[in-house]
Scaffold this active site. Structure first.
Site, PDB file in Angstrom:
ATOM      1  N   ASP A  18      37.296  17.399  -6.776  1.00 17.91           N
ATOM      2  CA  ASP A  18      38.070  18.294  -5.926  1.00 17.91           C
ATOM      3  C   ASP A  18      37.816  18.002  -4.442  1.00 17.91           C
ATOM      4  O   ASP A  18      36.669  17.853  -4.004  1.00 17.91           O
ATOM      5  CB  ASP A  18      37.671  19.741  -6.237  1.00 17.91           C
ATOM      6  CG  ASP A  18      38.401  20.757  -5.387  1.00 17.91           C
ATOM      7  OD1 ASP A  18      39.629  20.866  -5.536  1.00 17.91           O
ATOM      8  OD2 ASP A  18      37.743  21.427  -4.574  1.00 17.91           O
ATOM      9  N   GLU A  52      40.860  13.856  -5.542  1.00 26.50           N
ATOM     10  CA  GLU A  52      41.884  14.645  -4.870  1.00 26.50           C
ATOM     11  C   GLU A  52      41.529  14.602  -3.377  1.00 26.50           C
ATOM     12  O   GLU A  52      40.890  15.499  -2.846  1.00 26.50           O
ATOM     13  CB  GLU A  52      41.915  16.087  -5.379  1.00 26.50           C
ATOM     14  CG  GLU A  52      43.084  16.874  -4.807  1.00 26.50           C
ATOM     15  CD  GLU A  52      42.730  18.312  -4.429  1.00 26.50           C
ATOM     16  OE1 GLU A  52      43.656  19.097  -4.214  1.00 26.50           O
ATOM     17  OE2 GLU A  52      41.529  18.625  -4.327  1.00 26.50           O
TER      18      GLU A  52
END
Length: 260
Positions: free
Chosen positions: A182, A221
């Site tokens: 993330d 990401e």
């Protein structure tokens, strides 16, 4: 205590992955249900996903979080599986069942911040500097990502080991097939500029995965479209196998809308 089925599973070729992102807390719910879903309830829908041609599931974070309802991006127990989802054996059973259907499972990991509430690591041993979080966190402005003041201190060897071991836990103990990292931009960068310790940590984790289980995929990401994210560490890159494309959603959405 979980007894794996032992059914052989081979990771699909990366270029052939048809991935669906799944939130355990809602995926298994029937219409009108209000309680959080579980890994067991999500398992009941695996045949449906298989019929759609899905061969990879990317689970939104399953680590312990405050309460029982969350997207999971506020992790408090990094090494724990959310109890409302079924705990560690519930997750293992879900991954095992997916593998029996030829479906890979990727897990979402969060190293750019933790918490920020109900965080047992905050001032873990009682020490802190100013308003900051103590030995697991930066004790200066570098502690501040967009989500609270809880960016881990990537410069401390013990914290680096804690994070690196956490990544390998899912791949080895839980037999997950890959990780989606993330918001890596906020690992490698702070409001004060580049964070070399964060960059080197990402490289270190990817090298460790490649050495132990090179067929497993690591996805960033990062959202900046930086080609160095997916270049090999030997060439100076971060070593990720793939990264999210922030523009990809638009042509896909358009294609789906055109036929519906």
């Amino acid at each position: 205590s979980y007894a794996w089925s032992g059914v052989p599973f081979e990771m699909p070729a990366w270029d052939d992955l048809v991935m669906m992102e799944v939130h355990v807390g809602t995926f298994g719910l029937a219409s009108g249900q209000g309680a959080p879903s579980t890994c067991a309830a999500a398992t009941a829908k695996l045949d449906h996903l298989q019929s759609l041609g899905v061969n990879a599931i990317a689970l939104m974070p399953v680590n312990e979080f405050p309460g029982s309802i969350s997207w999971g991006y506020n992790p408090t127990g990094l090494y724990a599986v959310e109890q409302s989802y079924g705990g560690p054996n519930g997750l293992k059973a879900f991954i095992d069942a997916a593998h029996q259907r030829g479906i890979a499972v990727f897990l979402d990991v969060i190293y750019n911040h933790w918490g920020p509430t109900d965080l047992d690591l905050w001032r873990f041993d009682g020490w802190s500097q100013g308003p900051w979080g103590g030995i697991f966190f930066y004790n200066a402005d570098r502690a501040v990502p967009p989500w609270g003041d809880t960016r881990p201190d990537y410069g401390r060897p013990e914290v680096r080991d804690f994070i690196s071991d956490h990544a390998m836990l899912w791949l080895e103990e839980f037999q997950a097939d890959g990780l989606r990292f993330d918001a890596t931009k906020f690992v490698r960068r702070s409001n004060q500029g580049d964070l070399p310790d964060g960059w080197s940590l990402l490289r270190e984790i990817n090298d460790r995965i490649d050495q132990a289980q090179p067929w497993k995929i690591s996805i960033a990401e990062d959202m900046d479209g930086d080609p160095w994210i997916t270049r090999g560490t030997g060439a100076g890159g971060a070593g990720f196998d793939s990264q999210w494309d922030s523009t990809f959603v638009h042509p896909i959405r358009g294609a789906l809308a055109a036929v519906n």
